[in-house]
Design an enzyme around this catalytic site. Structure first.
Site, PDB file in Angstrom:
ATOM      1  CD1 TRP A 374       6.243 -20.894 -17.125  1.00 12.53           C
ATOM      2  CD2 TRP A 374       4.293 -20.878 -18.393  1.00 12.53           C
ATOM      3  NE1 TRP A 374       6.775 -19.784 -18.355  1.00 12.53           N
ATOM      4  CE2 TRP A 374       5.056 -19.945 -19.181  1.00 12.53           C
ATOM      5  CE3 TRP A 374       3.277 -20.824 -19.471  1.00 12.53           C
ATOM      6  CZ2 TRP A 374       5.048 -19.603 -19.654  1.00 12.53           C
ATOM      7  CZ3 TRP A 374       2.883 -20.049 -21.019  1.00 12.53           C
ATOM      8  CH2 TRP A 374       3.597 -19.231 -21.414  1.00 12.53           C
ATOM      9  CG  HIS A 375      -0.386 -21.571 -18.636  1.00 17.14           C
ATOM     10  ND1 HIS A 375      -0.141 -22.567 -18.416  1.00 17.14           N
ATOM     11  CD2 HIS A 375      -0.987 -20.389 -19.698  1.00 17.14           C
ATOM     12  CE1 HIS A 375       0.110 -22.262 -20.375  1.00 17.14           C
ATOM     13  NE2 HIS A 375      -0.730 -20.630 -20.114  1.00 17.14           N
ATOM     14  N   GLY A 376       0.105 -20.073 -13.893  1.00 18.56           N
ATOM     15  CA  GLY A 376      -0.558 -19.718 -12.287  1.00 18.56           C
ATOM     16  C   GLY A 376      -1.446 -20.323 -12.033  1.00 18.56           C
TER      17      GLY A 376
END
Length: 546
Positions: A374-376
């Site tokens: 989700w963060h990358g």
């Protein structure tokens, strides 16, 4: 983008040292306050007008301010596919997972594009898409929960389940809610629905009519100007702190020759200040976004029946004081990005776990992977996540085996010398996480290792030494000392209740990676044994057939 709207931000960027897009983002947060004030004045009986106002505001932010035409397409695809899945596969237990995988995959494409473009100061759609993944994946689960009998649902599921699919207008308003469009906070559809039809503000019968929250004219939404203003002022002060501190403690200072020449303690201090400076930006942004939500009324979280005091913390996303004064890793993480924590808990961790079973390795691993993705995809995120998991385990050992020496064995109340333990815990937590989060700020793998090497890898070394110490006979010796102390005091040794003892991950970080690995091995052994038995059974059946 509206003609000439970029000009004032380009002129101002040279004076304050921020990019035009970053200034426009702050401007959008501030503009949300007068817009939220107008939104609040739309008649309570006209939720359709409210939705139209919200949709107009969201579209203006996307294309009038940032010219994110492709961003509108991105949000349309994500929201349309999710609604379509909820409509056509509503009763399927796979529907929420299909929606979740699609949303995460769709976001990953844009995150990788941003990473390869390497333009961190430019605002694109990925920030809004991260918020949208939380909102829409929760929406899919809430729709599915609406098809289940109540005895199969938790209290949280009962409160958030969607019995009837919303109209397109309600759904579009939920998706494009402009005060939280770019940076959150995220919220569930039933919260939005309760706000827009004003059922959220129904006061329980247990509340004395004299203590009902004050409203204006015939509106049901209580007055929220004061708490919203407080959030706005606080947010602006944090942004001002960021602008001033960033000239001294930007990440680039960690790569200078001067930094390498500092003493070891000064290097740790500078590293801590770089992390603190980075956090002030998030404090400011999240405070500003939450304040406009409060002004619109969506931050409402009930009224105290005894005092009549209204709580406005429904969408609280950050507690700066809790982060900066945390004495253990869990306290540090629980006060950071709180709505993402809730999303990971209610829509990943508990959803992976089969009904009537306790969460185990699979739930922890699924939550960790989800949080990381989700963060990358920057390597720095993964360096920080993995190390933070082991830091949590190390902190738990201290809390279980050292902290009891500073508590009364019988009453479990703090002894006079516990203040020294508290100070040492705070110092260790803050300095360790200053080391842990450095890659989260720097992002690049090679540069992250370079910064770690410049502070002698102290966070890794202290964590490994701690884990080795508590894996040695020294731990047994400590436990015996505690037992002796308890016997002499006429009590018995018991594990103290604390946040460090909870296994549930925070922000996807495992509370005990060692135990999770053991559980994974056990689960694998069980699966192997099942497979062997199945093969033996089939071979015996074949022999009988022959």
């Amino acid at each position: 983008m509206l003609p000439y709207i970029n000009k004032p931000f380009e002129l101002l960027s040279g004076a304050v040292g921020a990019s035009p897009d970053e200034l426009k983002l702050i401007f959008s947060f501030l503009l949300s306050y007068p817009l939220a004030g107008l939104l609040k004045r739309v008649p309570d009986t006209r939720p359709d007008y409210k939705n139209l106002f919200i949709i107009s505001g969201g579209i203006f932010y996307l294309v009038g301010l940032f010219s994110l035409w492709t961003g509108i397409r991105t949000l349309f695809i994500s929201s349309a596919v999710t609604y379509g899945l909820a409509y056509y596969l509503r009763t399927s237990p796979y529907m929420p997972w299909i929606a979740f995988v699609f949303l995460m995959g769709h976001m990953a494409v844009n995150q990788l594009s941003r990473q390869f473009a390497d333009t961190p100061s430019v605002v694109d759609i990925t920030g809004a898409q991260m918020v949208m993944v939380m909102k829409l994946s929760a929406f899919a689960w809430n729709v599915f929960d609406g098809t289940l009998p109540e005895d199969q649902l938790s209290d949280h599921q009962k409160d958030r389940r969607i019995i009837k699919l919303p109209s397109f207008l309600d759904y579009a308003g939920y998706v494009l809610f402009f005060p939280s469009l770019h940076a959150g906070p995220a919220f569930d559809y039933n919260e939005y629905r309760g706000w827009i039809d004003c059922s959220m503000f129904d006061v329980p019968a247990t509340v004395d009519p004299a203590k009902k929250p004050p409203t204006r004219k015939k509106r049901k939404i209580p007055r929220s100007g004061t708490p919203a203003t407080w959030k706005m002022v606080s947010g602006l002060l944090w942004i001002l702190a960021f602008l001033n501190l960033s000239s001294w403690y930007s990440p680039s200072v960690l790569f200078t020759d001067n930094f390498a020449s500092y003493s070891f303690l000064r290097r740790i201090f500078v590293l801590h200040m770089v992390g603190f400076t980075a956090r002030t930006k998030y404090y400011g942004v999240w405070f500003l976004a939450e304040g406009s939500c409060i002004l619109a009324g969506l931050g409402y979280n009930g009224v105290d029946p005894s005092t009549g005091r209204v709580s406005w913390n429904r969408l609280q996303n950050i507690r700066p004081w809790g982060v900066e004064t945390a004495q253990n890793s869990r306290g540090y993480l629980e006060n950071w990005n709180m709505n993402t924590n809730k999303w990971l808990r209610y829509y990943i961790y508990l959803r992976v776990t089969p009904r009537n079973r306790k969460p185990g390795f699979r739930a922890s691993m699924a939550t960790f992977v989800t949080s990381a993705f989700w963060h990358g995809f920057y390597p720095g995120y993964y360096l920080a996540f993995v190390l933070a998991s082991f830091v949590q385990t190390a902190a738990k050992h201290y809390r279980r085996n050292v902290r009891p020496f500073f508590l009364d064995p019988v009453s479990q109340k703090p002894l006079p010398n516990k203040k020294y333990y508290d100070f040492a815990s705070w110092l260790a937590t803050q300095t360790t996480f200053s080391f842990v989060v450095a890659p989260f700020i720097i992002l690049d793998f090679k540069q992250s290792l370079q910064v770690w090497s410049r502070v002698n890898f102290y966070g890794i070394i202290t964590t490994l030494v701690t884990l080795a110490f508590f894996a040695s006979p020294a731990k047994v010796h400590l436990r015996k000392m505690l037992e002796k102390k308890s016997r002499e005091a006429g009590g018995r040794l018991s594990r103290t209740t604390s946040s460090e003892n909870l296994k549930e991950p925070v922000l996807g970080l495992s509370a005990d990676p060692g135990k999770d690995i053991d559980e994974a091995i056990q689960e694998l052994q069980v699966e192997v044994e099942k497979a062997k038995k199945e093969l033996d059974k089939r071979s015996s059946q074949k022999k009988k057939a022959l």
